[in-house]
Design a protein around this motif. Sequence first.
Motif, short mmCIF file in Angstrom:
data_model
loop_
_atom_site.label_atom_id
_atom_site.label_comp_id
_atom_site.label_asym_id
_atom_site.label_seq_id
_atom_site.Cartn_x
_atom_site.Cartn_y
_atom_site.Cartn_z
N LEU A 1 18.13 5.83 44.17
CA LEU A 1 17.54 5.13 43.25
C LEU A 1 16.04 4.64 43.35
O LEU A 1 15.08 5.06 42.39
N TRP B 1 17.57 8.52 36.02
CA TRP B 1 17.88 7.26 35.82
C TRP B 1 18.68 7.13 34.26
O TRP B 1 19.64 6.30 34.15
N LEU C 1 24.04 7.17 37.36
CA LEU C 1 23.01 6.05 37.34
C LEU C 1 22.81 5.32 36.12
O LEU C 1 22.60 3.96 36.29
N ASP C 2 22.76 5.90 35.06
CA ASP C 2 22.81 5.23 33.75
C ASP C 2 23.99 4.00 33.80
O ASP C 2 23.32 3.11 32.87
N TRP D 1 22.29 0.64 34.16
CA TRP D 1 21.47 -0.14 33.10
C TRP D 1 22.35 -0.64 32.07
O TRP D 1 22.12 -1.40 31.18
N PHE E 1 18.67 -4.34 36.72
CA PHE E 1 18.34 -2.73 36.10
C PHE E 1 18.20 -3.32 34.56
O PHE E 1 18.91 -3.53 33.93
N SER F 1 10.56 3.58 35.38
CA SER F 1 10.37 4.90 35.12
C SER F 1 8.90 5.41 34.74
O SER F 1 8.03 4.51 34.50
N ARG G 1 10.13 8.81 38.16
CA ARG G 1 10.00 7.57 38.32
C ARG G 1 9.16 6.96 39.40
O ARG G 1 8.40 7.96 40.11
#
Length: 610
Positions: free
Chosen positions: A270, A363, A368-369, A372, A392, A466, A474
Amino acid sequence: MNPHLPPVAPSVTAELVAALTPRLRKRLDAGVAKVAGRPTVREGDVVRIALDDDTDLELHAPGGAVTSAEAVRCGCLLAPDCLHRAAAASAAPVADPADTPATGAPRPRPDPPQPAPGPEQPPTAPARPEDRTPAAAARSVTAAPTESETATAEQLTAAAALRDAAAAVLEAGAEGAGAVLQAELLRAAHTARLAGLPRAAGRAVAAVTALRAARSADPAHRLTDLAAALREVLGVAHRLPGAAGAELAGLRGTVRQPYAPDGSLRLYGLFSEPVLTATGYAGAVTWTADAEGRLYTVSDVAPGGADRATGAAGRSVRIGDTALTHRELSRAGLAVSGATVSPTGRLGAGAGVRAVRASGAAWHAEPLDGLWAVPVSEQVARALTTEQDLLFLDITLAGTVREAAGDCLVADCGGLTLRLAAAHDDPALPHRDNLRLLASARGARLRVVARLTPAPLPRALLLATSHPTDPGARVDLGLDRLLRADLPTAQTPPVPAAPAPDEAPVHLLRRRVHQAASGGRRVLALPGNRDADAARLRRHGLATAGDLLDELHAAAADRSRDPFGRLLPADTARFGRAWLAAAVYTEELDRALCAAAWDAHLAPSSPSPR
């Protein structure tokens, strides 16, 4: 405090100060200032301080810390009964109590061992994903306390000593809590550790470290850190006599977090963040997540300063045989077999752990999405009730606002006006410089990782973001430096931030809490406009806050006289209780107002954070 000196165990400092005569104790603070300013030379495990042209003072630190009074040696004519030995110990950083035994050499820090599977613990990971969480792993190795279990006599005695020592520090404040009062608090911390109270012992040491930073005008000093450490020490001492079962276990704390088997893990990097603490530790922590969104950390933190914090990201992670650095892992992935995990999600590096590099994920890509995709209110509720305080967020930059600690970013987050501050103010780290550059990118839409700050308004510390012009990249704001060329050339119109609502005047009570920690009881005993502050709190519906403020001032000003009209010693116990009540109330009110600001719903039985 001299960061070039080796850490000294709390018991050593307490022993050396206690051996001084009353006359030398009065001169100790001046001796500390003199020793802290003298040049030092390190030769292996020995640090030598040149007191003058002919006299040297040596601190022997095998294993990195001074663990006995005999390891502090002075060459002056009055040694070993001189002032220099106690002054050197008082000027040095305080060693972590968990790293130094009561006597003898410092205990090494071995990698967490791989527990052998027992008859009820299979050697492979549990089949269900929910059984592989760090909390489930902790439950598998930690015995549940019985409800009838109460504190022992030794623990009650140690808690009373901590309460008295912390109350004496609070009576004097940071400005008056010199080396003698610090040594008394360190002695109480050592007694608490021997009695099985590592949580209180650790916070007492943190309070001494914060006191030294305050008295030496260390730029890293934060008054909030000192107040929080004193609050927790007094809180544990106050609650321990009546605690039992799970509450008692929480008040006792643990010396080391247990590591439990967690089978095989597929992790995705991350971000990485530098670590630079006021207690003399530095390094880096890399955050990763698995496919279900559970967070795991890989850390490399050891005694050091800003140079170690900035360089740790280039060191290889200490898991298995992988050659990944922390910076590389934050963008790549990791496949781990035989993993061991602490209750907070920290990965162990035992002999049975194997790890190889794997592909990472962006991300905006799965898995990982999903971090958020969780509603912001749910993330805030989780951060306020658990150890996991990361947020997030998808934001749109709207400008800056000036605060007492410096400028911070203002962003729109789903209709909420969010303030984003720098995670660390040390000039060696690029946090502040990166925030200044991002402030000129108004209207930019960013995906960020931040750490929640409980406050009456939505507020967080910005950790990673980002890239402003490349959403697939990132930026770790504590390690990477943004350039002007990284910002978008065509500025989009900024989103107007909603006006901030009127804040409840909690600062009126918080200011008095911090003033007491800084200046001591006498600051609150001075005549002033107390009634106006209490009345303002009551007008805003904070009647309890007004009552607490009145009691805090009354306890500070309460001085009785003997039959001859002479002032008697102040009632430090009453003042300590009044200050603790105000500090705890302020913390809980900040937590409730924070939840309301983020529209987060907390269960009535939710525990206090940490």
